[in-house]
Scaffold this motif. Structure first.
Motif, PDB file in Angstrom:
ATOM      1  N   GLY A  34       0.838  -0.956   0.319  1.00 29.74           N
ATOM      2  CA  GLY A  34      -0.085  -0.057  -0.278  1.00 29.74           C
ATOM      3  C   GLY A  34       0.668   1.391   0.167  1.00 29.74           C
ATOM      4  N   ASP A  40      -5.174  -0.542  -2.929  1.00 36.00           N
ATOM      5  CA  ASP A  40      -6.132  -0.421  -2.181  1.00 36.00           C
ATOM      6  C   ASP A  40      -5.692  -1.675  -1.397  1.00 36.00           C
ATOM      7  N   GLN A  41      -6.662  -2.178   0.518  1.00 31.02           N
ATOM      8  CA  GLN A  41      -5.496  -3.356   0.952  1.00 31.02           C
ATOM      9  C   GLN A  41      -6.264  -4.344   0.272  1.00 31.02           C
ATOM     10  N   GLN A  45      -3.631  -7.429  -0.082  1.00 33.96           N
ATOM     11  CA  GLN A  45      -3.716  -8.285   0.864  1.00 33.96           C
ATOM     12  C   GLN A  45      -3.638  -9.808   0.172  1.00 33.96           C
ATOM     13  N   ARG A 101      -8.879  -1.784   6.013  1.00 34.82           N
ATOM     14  CA  ARG A 101      -7.552  -0.832   6.781  1.00 34.82           C
ATOM     15  C   ARG A 101      -7.464  -0.601   7.892  1.00 34.82           C
ATOM     16  N   LEU A 245       0.280   0.724   8.168  1.00 36.70           N
ATOM     17  CA  LEU A 245      -0.789   1.062   7.914  1.00 36.70           C
ATOM     18  C   LEU A 245      -2.017   2.354   8.168  1.00 36.70           C
TER      19      LEU A 245
END
Length: 248
Positions: A34, A40-41, A45, A101, A245
């Motif tokens: 990120g 984006d989250q 992932q 997030r 984060l």
């Protein structure tokens, strides 16, 4: 080509960390993807899981070589984790990236606080409950699998502190069992994220190449460190991930 080499280099670092803490490297890969690449989250992932799945496979083999696992315990953890990871992954796909997030940060901070508390108020091995029952392992696998499915990674960091503090396993033995539990749950989570188009395959494969080259170093370091120091480093690692984060 330069971007591929950068990703392989990043994978080398993440693989070492994954082997050291028995987590596959995904927890730190997600905030870094990120921060450095603007993913984006959800995409972070999913992409991290491309690296995590083979890393977990190799780390599990290395841990079993150095400290033989109880495969009956591992099977119970893995089965429960797999079923609940599937539910968690589908739930994650329906949530917004911002909410994911925020939930991930809360998850990491909670783990850090619990591990920090346990570090300075450890449960003596002789007062632990002893060998876990099948039901206890299934409950642990349920919560760890749900966390792993929801956040892409994290099942192993839920299982490890419980196995050490409640059942008195050493840090390295717990990390090995947690890896055995995480392997099927991370596989099904990757498949779910891929089905929703939330994986950057090129970047993930480059990270995976670097991780596979270095994860054995991390496993070797983990077995050479004192147990308390390994737990302290683990707490610092969780704090660093949370801060990354938050900065994102």
């Amino acid at each position: 080509m330069s971007e591929v080499l950068i990703n392989i280099g990043l994978g080398l670092c993440l693989g070492t960390i994954g082997g050291l803490f028995g987590i596959g490297g995904g927890l730190i890969a997600i905030p870094m993807l990120g921060l450095l690449f603007g993913l984006d989250q959800h995409l972070a992932q999913g992409t991290a899981l491309v690296m995590v799945v083979p890393n977990v496979m190799l780390a599990l083999w290395r841990y079993n070589q150095r400290n033989r696992l109880n495969w009956r315990w591992a099977a119970v953890l893995a089965l429960a984790g797999f079923c609940w990871a599937l539910l968690g992954a589908n739930l994650a796909a329906s949530l917004s990236a911002t909410l994911m997030r925020q939930l991930f940060v809360v998850f990491l901070l909670t783990l850090m606080l619990y591990n920090g508390w346990r570090l300075y108020r450890p449960v003596p091995l002789q007062s632990a409950q002893g060998a876990p029952s099948t039901g206890q392992l299934a409950v642990l696998g349920t919560f760890a699998g749900l966390a792993g499915g929801l956040f892409g990674v994290g099942g192993a960091v839920v299982a490890t502190p419980v196995l050490t503090s409640v059942f008195g396993l050493s840090q390295v033995a717990a990390q090995g069992l947690a890896l055995a539990m995480a392997l099927p749950s991370t596989g099904v989570t990757l498949a779910t994220f891929a089905a929703h188009g939330q994986v950057a395959w090129g970047m993930g494969l480059a990270l995976s190449c670097g991780g596979l080259l270095s994860i054995s170093w991390g496993v070797r370091i983990a077995h050479a460190l004192p147990d308390k120091l390994l737990r302290l480093l683990f707490c610092g690692f969780l704090l660093a991930c949370s801060l990354g984060l938050l900065l994102q």
